[in-house]
Scaffold this motif. Sequence first.
Motif, PDB file in Angstrom:
ATOM      1  N   ARG A   1       0.813  -1.199   0.000  1.00  0.00           N
ATOM      2  CA  ARG A   1       0.000   0.000   0.000  1.00  0.00           C
ATOM      3  C   ARG A   1       0.853   1.259   0.000  1.00  0.00           C
ATOM      4  N   VAL A   2       2.153   1.079   0.018  1.00  0.00           N
ATOM      5  CA  VAL A   2       3.051   2.222  -0.035  1.00  0.00           C
ATOM      6  C   VAL A   2       3.118   2.695  -1.488  1.00  0.00           C
ATOM      7  N   PRO A   3       2.863   3.969  -1.759  1.00  0.00           N
ATOM      8  CA  PRO A   3       2.824   4.430  -3.144  1.00  0.00           C
ATOM      9  C   PRO A   3       4.205   4.523  -3.795  1.00  0.00           C
ATOM     10  N   GLY A   4       4.201   4.431  -5.127  1.00  0.00           N
ATOM     11  CA  GLY A   4       5.387   4.672  -5.935  1.00  0.00           C
ATOM     12  C   GLY A   4       6.598   3.838  -5.558  1.00  0.00           C
ATOM     13  N   GLN A   5       7.770   4.437  -5.762  1.00  0.00           N
ATOM     14  CA  GLN A   5       9.049   3.781  -5.486  1.00  0.00           C
ATOM     15  C   GLN A   5       9.181   3.392  -4.024  1.00  0.00           C
ATOM     16  N   GLY A   6       8.420   4.028  -3.167  1.00  0.00           N
ATOM     17  CA  GLY A   6       8.479   3.715  -1.745  1.00  0.00           C
ATOM     18  C   GLY A   6       8.172   2.260  -1.442  1.00  0.00           C
ATOM     19  N   ALA A   7       7.385   1.610  -2.288  1.00  0.00           N
ATOM     20  CA  ALA A   7       7.044   0.205  -2.053  1.00  0.00           C
ATOM     21  C   ALA A   7       8.279  -0.684  -2.146  1.00  0.00           C
ATOM     22  N   THR A   8       9.120  -0.423  -3.144  1.00  0.00           N
ATOM     23  CA  THR A   8      10.343  -1.224  -3.276  1.00  0.00           C
ATOM     24  C   THR A   8      11.292  -0.926  -2.131  1.00  0.00           C
ATOM     25  N   ASP A   9      11.394   0.331  -1.742  1.00  0.00           N
ATOM     26  CA  ASP A   9      12.247   0.694  -0.606  1.00  0.00           C
ATOM     27  C   ASP A   9      11.755   0.014   0.667  1.00  0.00           C
ATOM     28  N   PRO A  34      -4.846 -18.139  -0.557  1.00  0.00           N
ATOM     29  CA  PRO A  34      -3.836 -17.255   0.014  1.00  0.00           C
ATOM     30  C   PRO A  34      -3.102 -16.472  -1.076  1.00  0.00           C
ATOM     31  N   LEU A  35      -2.833 -15.217  -0.812  1.00  0.00           N
ATOM     32  CA  LEU A  35      -2.171 -14.334  -1.770  1.00  0.00           C
ATOM     33  C   LEU A  35      -0.859 -13.840  -1.176  1.00  0.00           C
ATOM     34  N   GLY A  36       0.129 -13.636  -2.039  1.00  0.00           N
ATOM     35  CA  GLY A  36       1.449 -13.238  -1.560  1.00  0.00           C
ATOM     36  C   GLY A  36       1.951 -11.944  -2.161  1.00  0.00           C
ATOM     37  N   ALA A  37       3.159 -11.606  -1.785  1.00  0.00           N
ATOM     38  CA  ALA A  37       3.771 -10.350  -2.199  1.00  0.00           C
ATOM     39  C   ALA A  37       4.013 -10.280  -3.713  1.00  0.00           C
ATOM     40  N   LEU A  38       4.358 -11.402  -4.330  1.00  0.00           N
ATOM     41  CA  LEU A  38       4.621 -11.374  -5.775  1.00  0.00           C
ATOM     42  C   LEU A  38       3.340 -11.059  -6.543  1.00  0.00           C
ATOM     43  N   TYR A  39       2.233 -11.633  -6.114  1.00  0.00           N
ATOM     44  CA  TYR A  39       0.939 -11.313  -6.715  1.00  0.00           C
ATOM     45  C   TYR A  39       0.638  -9.826  -6.544  1.00  0.00           C
ATOM     46  N   ALA A  40       0.876  -9.297  -5.352  1.00  0.00           N
ATOM     47  CA  ALA A  40       0.611  -7.877  -5.105  1.00  0.00           C
ATOM     48  C   ALA A  40       1.486  -6.995  -5.992  1.00  0.00           C
ATOM     49  N   ALA A  41       2.744  -7.381  -6.161  1.00  0.00           N
ATOM     50  CA  ALA A  41       3.676  -6.578  -6.966  1.00  0.00           C
ATOM     51  C   ALA A  41       3.359  -6.645  -8.453  1.00  0.00           C
ATOM     52  N   SER A  42       3.168  -7.860  -8.963  1.00  0.00           N
ATOM     53  CA  SER A  42       3.016  -8.023 -10.414  1.00  0.00           C
ATOM     54  C   SER A  42       1.572  -7.995 -10.885  1.00  0.00           C
TER      55      SER A  42
END
Length: 170
Positions: A1-9, A34-42
Amino acid sequence: RVPGQGATDCARILVEAGADLEAKWFHPGWPESPLGALYAASGLRRDPILTEFLLQAGIKTDDGESVYHSTEVSDTTCLRLLLKYGASTKKTNALNHQLDTERMEGLDLLLEAGADPDEPGMAPALHWAIKNGRSGRIIQRLLEAGADVSRDWHGATARSLAVLSGNREA
């Protein structure tokens, strides 16, 4: 839920602190999935920078969601990254989901990665494409990839489905 580049940081800080890359969360509408971080990212964010960071960090690629949802947009960057890092197309239904659109680039990527147009347990891709009004170009690509034109699906061959649906190109 962190916007922009902040999510990767934020992800970098969490991973460096020992966060579990395979941690899951549950959407209230799909409590059995169940859902994971890769699903959220991509799939949700469609963020290639975050997606690649997670892949480089060693997250498992075959989560049953990421490849499927990465086909929902015309930008194939996340799909390319998932496939580059070894994500499988099997049991994802990503090929048929890609055929919900007329986008050839994603179709080519999936077929080149080994997506089976006649994968057992899935609707035949040729039938799915015809049902969704895909063009002759898409149909031809599926045939070149080995789609079985004589296969029956719910009592219909690809040809009969094309006739019944009025898809002249098919």
